[in-house]
Write an enzyme that holds these catalytic residues in place. Structure first.
Site, PDB file in Angstrom:
ATOM      1  N   LYS A 142       0.839  -1.208   0.000  1.00 35.88           N
ATOM      2  CA  LYS A 142       0.000   0.000   0.000  1.00 35.88           C
ATOM      3  C   LYS A 142       0.869   1.251   0.000  1.00 35.88           C
ATOM      4  CE  LYS A 142      -3.879   1.990   2.632  1.00 35.88           C
ATOM      5  NZ  LYS A 142      -4.655   1.855   3.883  1.00 35.88           N
ATOM      6  N   SER A 170      -9.537  -0.226   7.103  1.00 36.57           N
ATOM      7  CA  SER A 170      -8.953  -0.063   5.771  1.00 36.57           C
ATOM      8  C   SER A 170      -8.415  -1.334   5.139  1.00 36.57           C
ATOM      9  CB  SER A 170      -7.843   0.990   5.804  1.00 36.57           C
ATOM     10  OG  SER A 170      -8.404   2.262   6.014  1.00 36.57           O
ATOM     11  N   SER A 203      -9.477   2.026   2.990  1.00 38.38           N
ATOM     12  CA  SER A 203      -8.643   2.795   2.061  1.00 38.38           C
ATOM     13  C   SER A 203      -7.661   1.924   1.279  1.00 38.38           C
ATOM     14  CB  SER A 203      -7.863   3.878   2.822  1.00 38.38           C
ATOM     15  OG  SER A 203      -6.984   3.308   3.772  1.00 38.38           O
TER      16      SER A 203
END
Length: 608
Positions: A205, A305, A281
């Site tokens: 990420k 997330s 996210s």
């Protein structure tokens, strides 16, 4: 000044009098130019504070924080009483080599059956290739890491060129991927792979450092003020196992959103339906795993997330206990709600990656006093006994508070199957003060976020943020020191309530999200959107694991009537990852219906 509400001490709350309160978020849903205008008003002196004050009042934030007397002392980060040892587990040395921990995790898995794995037709009965499938293919010389790299690279490049763009990765260097794959291929040719993770493709990420890639946090500017000089700790542990990193995965800007919408680089699409959001996210990490391009990915989870996109994309996502993994080298490695964790297509792959990255920061071992990290021994028959003794807690009114009964019914069916097959006991529980929990989490994560960004915002970078991030900044800047302290007093109350529940049950069960993947509005692609009703559904069951630091995992358990994935969430006791992995593995095994091949899926291993 009006009369203040006085809360009774947490220990004196009468659970029989608790009434479930349905969440009703009061906020406009805006996209496009209307959203742009709204943000301009929010940032206008006098008018902006009035709008924020009105929204906080409508959502009872002022009532909960400023007009309430909370008798508990603040708890500024999770604090746990000593926990009982888990049964049927293998203790892992968190100070040892990551590759040794991965080897131990391998021994905890049931034997690998190459015949059944390779004789199945992936087209007629869809399933994902697992890490052990890749390892078998490499060792048997069916394929090399370099050959797999050449399958992946053109697909990543194709996603970046789409119109509108829908990139899985924000930072990608094809030559760097080829170089890593060549080194892994050479190790296999020499008969000396480092671990079962050697040659396994993993995405990171964009808020976790992966040298030499920049860490932008999906902004247009973060890399300008924070250069990356080395790998994050979790990344370095994976690198020492021979992992091939494909690059930095797309995400919701700064992780401050639940959909994965990103006007800066393009919005990642859900592999099951490209007109739907992935969830956020960690949008890129979940999508790249669900599409078959990577065996696993690393995400961060400060407000669901990892679990939200895992649920919406039909993959497995593990949020560890706060402090179980070392978050050093991520954009928010100072907070009290966020952790690093793995996303993969199966529980066993999550377990292998988790084994590599686990290990507390030494200072936190003193302050948090963690139980030793353990893995479930899935290769042993004792596991069945450990499953049968588990008590699963369900707060029915909360469990059923979903947008579509497809979600709650599918999760309920799996729980009934668990009870019938393994004898797990279902226990009805009550969780008081859920609205207080949502508010305390928002204040905590918002205050930590804004504290880290204030210097850059004051330096003029704030106007370069997306409009939804700017909306969050306006709200978070309105929080006072007394709001923050009140939220931490609520954290202590909520910890008490949950630790009392964990005296009666081993795991709390919920749907992961209160809805399946929401549609992407074309008007949201250029300027983003604010839709707090959708956020409410996506975060409904998420908060306790972040505010209180508990481990939690999302496992796919079916689909709604539109064919969109549904996830079941298991929330465990502090340091209880092994129990969650064991139960998640049982859930995965019980899911007997055929999995749906995602509309956007790439078979990069079985090259014909």
């Amino acid at each position: 000044m009006g009369k203040k509400r006085v809360m009774v001490p947490a220990a004196d709350v009468d659970l029989s009098a608790v009434k479930y309160q349905y969440e009703a978020i009061q906020a406009p849903h805006l996209t496009g130019l209307k959203f742009k205008l709204f943000v301009k008003l929010l940032e206008t002196p006098l008018i902006g504070p009035l709008i924020i004050s009105h929204l906080k009042k409508e959502n009872k934030m002022i009532e909960l924080l400023q007009n309430t007397v909370i008798p508990e002392a603040p708890m500024y980060r999770p604090e746990y009483p000593p926990q009982e040892s888990e049964t049927g587990v293998v203790v892992v040395d968190e100070d040892g080599k990551p590759e040794d921990r991965v080897e131990l995790a391998m021994k905890c898995l049931p034997p690998y059956n190459a015949v059944s794995s390779w004789n199945e037709d992936l087209a007629s009965s869809f399933r994902y290739w697992k890490i052990r499938d890749y390892a078998h293919a490499y060792r048997s010389k069916f394929v090399t890491p370099s050959m797999v790299a050449e399958q992946i690279i053109p697909v990543i490049e194709e996603f970046n060129k789409k119109d509108p763009p829908m990139p899985l990765l924000i930072s990608f260097d094809a030559e760097e991927v080829r170089k890593q794959a060549a080194a892994s291929t050479k190790r296999f040719e020499e008969g000396s792979p480092i671990s079962i993770l050697d040659g396994i493709f993993i995405a990171i990420k964009d808020d976790i450092d992966l040298y030499p890639h920049p860490s932008k946090g999906a902004t247009t500017w973060m890399h300008e003020v924070r250069p990356v000089k080395e790998d994050a700790i979790s990344v370095s542990r994976l690198r020492s196992c021979g992992v091939i990193f494909v690059g930095k995965a797309n995400m919701h800007e700064f992780g401050m959103g639940t959909t994965g919408n990103n006007p800066n680089y393009g919005t990642t699409r859900n592999p099951h339906a490209v007109d739907r959001y992935t969830g956020g996210s960690s949008s890129g990490p979940a999508a790249i795993v669900a599409s078959g391009l990577c065996s696993a990915a690393l995400g961060t989870d400060g407000g669901g997330s990892i679990r939200i996109p895992s649920s919406l994309c039909g993959v497995v996502g593990l949020k560890t206990t706060f402090g179980r993994t070392n978050i050093t080298g991520s954009l928010y490695d100072f907070g009290t709600v966020e952790v690093t964790g793995p996303i993969a297509s199966s529980v066993e792959d999550v377990m292998l990656v988790y084994a590599a990255i686990l290990g507390s920061i030494p200072a936190e071992r003193i302050s948090l006093n963690p139980s030793p990290p353990c893995l479930p021994n899935l290769a042993s028959r004792d596991g069945a006994d450990a499953l049968g003794s588990l008590r699963l807690g369900k707060y029915t009114a909360w469990f059923n508070d979903v947008q579509s009964t497809d979600v709650s019914d599918t999760c309920e069916d799996m729980l009934n199957l668990l009870s019938r097959t393994h004898g797990c006991e279902m226990v009805e529980i009550v969780i008081p003060e859920l609205q207080e929990m949502r508010t305390a989490h928002l204040i905590s994560i918002g205050s930590e976020f804004i504290n880290s960004l204030i210097p850059d915002i004051e330096d003029g970078k704030g106007v370069r943020l997306n409009y939804d991030s700017r909306t969050s900044v306006a709200l978070f800047r309105s929080f006072s020191a007394s709001d923050y302290i009140a939220a931490q007093c609520l954290r202590r109350r909520l910890m008490h309530h949950h630790m009392e529940i964990f005296k009666k049950v081993d795991v709390i069960v919920t749907p992961t999200t209160g809805m399946t993947a929401p549609k992407i509005r074309s008007s949201a692609l250029s300027y983003g959107e604010t839709d707090l009703q959708t956020t409410g559904y996506l975060m409904r069951f998420i908060i306790a694991a972040n505010l209180l630091g508990f481990p939690a995992i999302s496992i796919p358990v079916g689909y709604d009537k539109q064919g969109l994935p549904i996830g079941l969430q298991l929330i465990g006791r502090p340091w209880g990852e092994a129990t969650l992995l064991r139960l998640a593995s049982a859930v995965e095994e019980l899911y007997a219906k055929p999995k749906k091949r995602p509309a956007s899926f790439y078979d990069v291993l079985k090259t014909k």
